[in-house]
Write an enzyme that holds these catalytic residues in place. Sequence first.
Site, PDB file in Angstrom:
ATOM      1  N   GLU A   1      -9.544 -10.084  -7.933  1.00 52.11           N
ATOM      2  CA  GLU A   1      -8.499  -8.917  -8.006  1.00 52.11           C
ATOM      3  C   GLU A   1      -7.450  -9.093  -8.828  1.00 52.11           C
ATOM      4  O   GLU A   1      -6.882  -8.041  -9.442  1.00 52.11           O
ATOM      5  CB  GLU A   1      -8.146  -9.114  -6.493  1.00 52.11           C
TER       6      GLU A   1
ATOM      7  N   ASN B   1      -1.820  -0.024   7.283  1.00 50.38           N
ATOM      8  CA  ASN B   1      -1.417  -1.356   7.649  1.00 50.38           C
ATOM      9  C   ASN B   1      -0.539  -2.118   6.454  1.00 50.38           C
ATOM     10  O   ASN B   1      -0.459  -3.247   6.256  1.00 50.38           O
ATOM     11  CB  ASN B   1      -2.755  -2.263   7.820  1.00 50.38           C
TER      12      ASN B   1
ATOM     13  N   TYR C   1     -12.608  -2.816  -3.619  1.00 48.51           N
ATOM     14  CA  TYR C   1     -13.105  -2.739  -2.003  1.00 48.51           C
ATOM     15  C   TYR C   1     -14.616  -2.447  -2.277  1.00 48.51           C
ATOM     16  O   TYR C   1     -15.249  -2.089  -1.075  1.00 48.51           O
ATOM     17  CB  TYR C   1     -12.499  -1.477  -1.305  1.00 48.51           C
TER      18      TYR C   1
ATOM     19  N   LYS D   1       0.960  -1.047   0.033  1.00 47.23           N
ATOM     20  CA  LYS D   1      -0.106   0.154  -0.070  1.00 47.23           C
ATOM     21  C   LYS D   1       0.672   1.332  -0.122  1.00 47.23           C
ATOM     22  O   LYS D   1       1.968   1.025   0.133  1.00 47.23           O
ATOM     23  CB  LYS D   1      -1.003  -0.153   1.302  1.00 47.23           C
TER      24      LYS D   1
ATOM     25  N   HIS E   1      -1.831  -5.359   1.308  1.00 47.66           N
ATOM     26  CA  HIS E   1      -3.033  -6.038   1.257  1.00 47.66           C
ATOM     27  C   HIS E   1      -2.820  -7.475   0.609  1.00 47.66           C
ATOM     28  O   HIS E   1      -1.704  -7.648  -0.117  1.00 47.66           O
ATOM     29  CB  HIS E   1      -3.813  -5.340  -0.058  1.00 47.66           C
TER      30      HIS E   1
HETATM   31  N1  UDP Z   1      -9.480  -0.772   7.465  1.00 50.61           N
HETATM   32  C1  UDP Z   1      -9.706   0.359   8.237  1.00 50.61           C
HETATM   33  N2  UDP Z   1     -10.601   0.234   9.502  1.00 50.61           N
HETATM   34  C2  UDP Z   1     -10.959  -0.859   9.757  1.00 50.61           C
HETATM   35  C3  UDP Z   1     -10.801  -2.188   8.982  1.00 50.61           C
HETATM   36  C4  UDP Z   1     -10.265  -2.005   7.820  1.00 50.61           C
HETATM   37  O1  UDP Z   1      -8.895   1.561   7.783  1.00 50.61           O
HETATM   38  O2  UDP Z   1     -11.730  -0.808  11.086  1.00 50.61           O
HETATM   39  C5  UDP Z   1      -8.932  -0.804   6.104  1.00 50.61           C
HETATM   40  C6  UDP Z   1      -7.663  -1.504   6.274  1.00 50.61           C
HETATM   41  O3  UDP Z   1      -6.556  -0.984   5.311  1.00 50.61           O
HETATM   42  C7  UDP Z   1      -8.000  -2.978   5.650  1.00 50.61           C
HETATM   43  C8  UDP Z   1      -8.766  -2.619   4.427  1.00 50.61           C
HETATM   44  O4  UDP Z   1      -9.627  -1.536   5.262  1.00 50.61           O
HETATM   45  O5  UDP Z   1      -6.750  -3.557   5.410  1.00 50.61           O
HETATM   46  C9  UDP Z   1      -9.688  -3.825   4.004  1.00 50.61           C
HETATM   47  O6  UDP Z   1     -10.386  -4.266   5.200  1.00 50.61           O
HETATM   48  P1  UDP Z   1     -10.716  -5.635   5.022  1.00 50.61           P
HETATM   49  O7  UDP Z   1     -11.574  -6.191   6.130  1.00 50.61           O
HETATM   50  O8  UDP Z   1     -10.862  -6.442   3.903  1.00 50.61           O
HETATM   51  O9  UDP Z   1      -9.089  -6.089   5.874  1.00 50.61           O
HETATM   52  P2  UDP Z   1      -8.143  -7.102   5.047  1.00 50.61           P
HETATM   53  O10 UDP Z   1      -8.440  -7.994   4.071  1.00 50.61           O
HETATM   54  O11 UDP Z   1      -7.003  -6.044   4.303  1.00 50.61           O
HETATM   55  O12 UDP Z   1      -7.131  -7.568   6.275  1.00 50.61           O
HETATM   56 MG    MG Z   2     -10.113  -7.863   2.725  1.00 53.67          MG
END
Ligand code: UDP
Ligand code: MG
Length: 160
Positions: free
Chosen positions: A137, A123, A60, A20, A126
């Site tokens: 994706e 974080n 997303y 990211k 991805h």
């Molecule tokens: N995210 C965030 N706040 C939250 C949950 C998710 O900013 O409370 C962001 C974070 O960058 C995350 C992304 O949204 O990686 C996608 O969320 P997902 O639940 O798909 O998590 P991932 O699959 O990336 O672990």
């Molecule tokens: Mg996800």
Amino acid sequence: ANIFKTGWTGTNERTFIAVKPDGVQRRLVGEIILRFERKGFKLVGMKLLQASEEQLRQHYRDLREKPFYGGLIKYMSSGPIVAMVWQGLDVVKAARKMLGETNPADSLPGTIRGDYCIEVSRNVIHGSDSVESAQREISLWFNHHELFCWEECNEHWIYA
Ligand code: UDP
Ligand code: MG
């Protein structure tokens, strides 16, 4: 055959990984690639790109009702990302383990998010959450000319 939709099982399973914008800014690209390489997975596609908001809304789409969605799109479009496709046995699940939990605070040391970041909204990486998501994706971020089937000399030392 549509290479995005058929045949990618077993050692040919593929996942979509993206460093990211914060990961690129913080010079974590090399470290992240190193971890996937050392694990034994095969890099079959990679590019540096600036994601458009439209692509990110597609990527997303399941999160569009979430309160963090607007901030997430802004974050993900704030600078270049490194998009990659990695291949190998159970790579989707294995990559999620290597990433750690969505929230870095819940991620164990030794995982990428556990080692390199603090907040869920920054974080650094991805990874696709299922084989179906990976197929969707990969086809969103890559065209088939950008993915490579290459024979690796190491294969017999990685797979029995
Ligand atoms: N995210 C965030 N706040 C939250 C949950 C998710 O900013 O409370 C962001 C974070 O960058 C995350 C992304 O949204 O990686 C996608 O969320 P997902 O639940 O798909 O998590 P991932 O699959 O990336 O672990
Ligand atoms: Mg996800």
